[in-house]
Structures are given as structure tokens and as C-alpha cells.
Write a protein that holds these residues in place. Sequence first.
Motif, mmCIF file in Angstrom:
data_model
loop_
_atom_site.group_PDB
_atom_site.id
_atom_site.type_symbol
_atom_site.label_atom_id
_atom_site.label_comp_id
_atom_site.label_asym_id
_atom_site.label_seq_id
_atom_site.Cartn_x
_atom_site.Cartn_y
_atom_site.Cartn_z
ATOM 1 N N ASP A 24 103.615 110.100 -7.842
ATOM 2 C CA ASP A 24 104.212 109.537 -6.624
ATOM 3 C C ASP A 24 105.681 109.176 -6.851
ATOM 4 O OD1 ASP A 24 101.877 109.864 -5.175
ATOM 5 O OD2 ASP A 24 101.223 107.783 -5.436
ATOM 6 N N ALA A 25 105.989 108.506 -7.960
ATOM 7 C CA ALA A 25 107.381 108.132 -8.254
ATOM 8 C C ALA A 25 108.218 109.375 -8.552
ATOM 9 C CB ALA A 25 107.420 107.158 -9.430
ATOM 10 N N PHE A 26 107.629 110.332 -9.264
ATOM 11 C CA PHE A 26 108.306 111.588 -9.587
ATOM 12 C C PHE A 26 108.643 112.350 -8.311
ATOM 13 C CE2 PHE A 26 108.203 116.104 -10.721
ATOM 14 C CZ PHE A 26 108.959 116.157 -11.882
ATOM 15 N N ALA A 27 107.662 112.473 -7.405
ATOM 16 C CA ALA A 27 107.875 113.184 -6.142
ATOM 17 C C ALA A 27 108.925 112.479 -5.298
ATOM 18 C CB ALA A 27 106.560 113.320 -5.378
ATOM 19 N N ARG A 28 108.932 111.147 -5.317
ATOM 20 C CA ARG A 28 109.960 110.402 -4.579
ATOM 21 C C ARG A 28 111.340 110.729 -5.134
ATOM 22 N NH1 ARG A 28 112.514 105.507 -5.678
ATOM 23 N NH2 ARG A 28 113.758 104.873 -3.890
ATOM 24 N N ALA A 35 119.500 112.511 -5.521
ATOM 25 C CA ALA A 35 119.035 112.922 -6.845
ATOM 26 C C ALA A 35 119.033 114.430 -7.016
ATOM 27 C CB ALA A 35 117.625 112.371 -7.097
ATOM 28 N N THR A 36 118.912 115.159 -5.916
ATOM 29 C CA THR A 36 118.748 116.610 -6.022
ATOM 30 C C THR A 36 119.996 117.413 -5.681
ATOM 31 O OG1 THR A 36 117.884 116.728 -3.758
ATOM 32 C CG2 THR A 36 116.269 116.472 -5.549
ATOM 33 N N PRO A 107 118.438 106.862 -7.785
ATOM 34 C CA PRO A 107 119.767 106.345 -7.427
ATOM 35 C C PRO A 107 119.900 104.831 -7.597
ATOM 36 C CG PRO A 107 119.053 107.949 -5.809
ATOM 37 C CD PRO A 107 117.882 107.716 -6.734
ATOM 38 N N GLU A 108 118.831 104.092 -7.371
ATOM 39 C CA GLU A 108 118.935 102.631 -7.469
ATOM 40 C C GLU A 108 119.136 102.122 -8.895
ATOM 41 O OE1 GLU A 108 114.416 103.349 -6.649
ATOM 42 O OE2 GLU A 108 116.309 104.246 -6.008
ATOM 43 N N VAL A 109 118.982 102.984 -9.903
ATOM 44 C CA VAL A 109 119.225 102.542 -11.285
ATOM 45 C C VAL A 109 120.482 103.168 -11.883
ATOM 46 C CG1 VAL A 109 116.783 102.030 -11.650
ATOM 47 C CG2 VAL A 109 117.699 104.241 -12.404
ATOM 48 N N HIS A 110 121.242 103.899 -11.071
ATOM 49 C CA HIS A 110 122.500 104.461 -11.564
ATOM 50 C C HIS A 110 123.440 103.324 -11.976
ATOM 51 C CE1 HIS A 110 122.180 108.603 -9.358
ATOM 52 N NE2 HIS A 110 121.181 108.372 -10.176
ATOM 53 N N TYR A 114 121.141 103.741 -18.334
ATOM 54 C CA TYR A 114 119.837 104.292 -18.725
ATOM 55 C C TYR A 114 119.928 105.756 -19.141
ATOM 56 C CZ TYR A 114 117.390 100.197 -16.732
ATOM 57 O OH TYR A 114 116.927 98.945 -16.458
ATOM 58 N N ALA A 115 120.708 106.549 -18.420
ATOM 59 C CA ALA A 115 120.798 107.974 -18.756
ATOM 60 C C ALA A 115 121.382 108.155 -20.154
ATOM 61 C CB ALA A 115 121.634 108.724 -17.719
ATOM 62 N N ARG A 116 122.431 107.436 -20.463
ATOM 63 C CA ARG A 116 123.038 107.549 -21.795
ATOM 64 C C ARG A 116 122.060 107.094 -22.879
ATOM 65 N NH1 ARG A 116 128.916 105.311 -23.880
ATOM 66 N NH2 ARG A 116 128.731 106.210 -25.954
ATOM 67 N N GLU A 117 121.407 105.973 -22.654
ATOM 68 C CA GLU A 117 120.447 105.449 -23.631
ATOM 69 C C GLU A 117 119.309 106.448 -23.855
ATOM 70 O OE1 GLU A 117 117.548 101.538 -23.987
ATOM 71 O OE2 GLU A 117 119.436 101.337 -22.878
ATOM 72 N N ALA A 118 118.807 107.023 -22.774
ATOM 73 C CA ALA A 118 117.711 107.988 -22.880
ATOM 74 C C ALA A 118 118.166 109.247 -23.613
ATOM 75 C CB ALA A 118 117.185 108.348 -21.491
ATOM 76 N N MET A 119 119.323 109.779 -23.243
ATOM 77 C CA MET A 119 119.787 111.024 -23.859
ATOM 78 C C MET A 119 120.150 110.826 -25.326
ATOM 79 S SD MET A 119 119.098 113.253 -21.667
ATOM 80 C CE MET A 119 119.660 114.617 -22.674
#
Length: 191
Positions: A24-28, A35-36, A107-110, A114-119
Motif C-alpha cells: 500500500d505504501a509502495f503503491a502510494r 515521485a515519478t 515527497p514528505e520526507v525530502h 534519508y536518500a544520502r544515508e540510505a545510498m
Amino acid sequence: MTLQTPVLETERLVLRAHSIADFDAFARLWSLPEATRFTSGKPLTGEDAWRRLAMHRGMWDLMGFGYFAVTEKATGAFLGDAGVQEARRVITPSLEDTLEAGWVFLPEVHGRGYAREAMEAVFSWCSRAHRDKAITCIIDEENAPSRKLAGRLGFVEKARTEYKDRPTIVFWRDESIGSPAASSPPIVSNM
């Protein structure tokens, strides 16, 4: 090659295999134009999101690497996707036989890092599990935030091209550029 997806932990995140419970969260995420816009080019239907979720899981079995579901450690909330893939894109220059990096977050966590930490966690894992492969990525020319992040992650521009009729920049990761991940690797487990 059946490989169990590793679980990576950072200070704030858990990166793990996608599950049906994430759907559900993925599909959202994949239905949001914000995001797309620079990824799939258009919001995905639930059916297309399902296919993408299955592709993420299948990449691990086929290639021994793939995308992770990124969740917030404190809450378990799904935040986005991050990882590497073999997309077999028809693009010049070719990216085949590289680890093509990518990230997409709600978008609400941009803006929270997080992206840098994850990558950085992904690249730390890649340096141990797939050290012989170059790391690449492609970014739409108009996607300034991802271009900025790519620079922070040690990517350098290799070429400008078009992909699916969009001006696109091909980046290769410069391994000579140090990153915090090199000094503090993520906790890895095979759950």
C-alpha cells in the motif's frame, strides 16, 4: 542464484527486502507525480506498482543485488526505495554490467538526508559484495535535487544523452572520493 536480501541498518534507517505488507505504501509512492516525474515519467497504477514491487524482489534472485525498501528505524514507516539494479537500458553509453544506482522517496520526507544515508549504506554493502563492479546512475537533466545528491555521493558526470526522449545525464561513481560510509559501515544481517 537465490540470495536472501541483506538487511542494512544506519543510525535512522533500516534497508530490507520489500514485502507484500509494503504494497500500500509502495503503491502510494509510485502513484505520486512528484515521485515519478523523473523516474517512471508518470504515476503508476496499482497494477504497475505491483509489477515494480515484484521486479525489485526478483532482481535479488537474478543478479545478487537490487533495491531495498527503506524504512524509518524508529517507527517502521516505509519511506522509499534505494539500491542498485541491472536495468539493461537501451542507452548510450551502455550501463550493462554496472550497478545502476537509484533512489526515490516519499515527497514528505525530502530534505531530511534519508536518500544520502540510505545510498551510503548501499554503497558500503556494494563495496564488500560487488567490489568488481562500477557504480553508475542516470538522472534527468531537470532533476536538480538528485543531481546535487549524486555529487555528494561521489558521482561524476560521464556523458549527456537522451533516455526515453528526455535529456539525461550519465554518472559514474568516483571511488576515490571518500564518504562517511567508508568509515562507519552499516550493520548488515541476513534475516
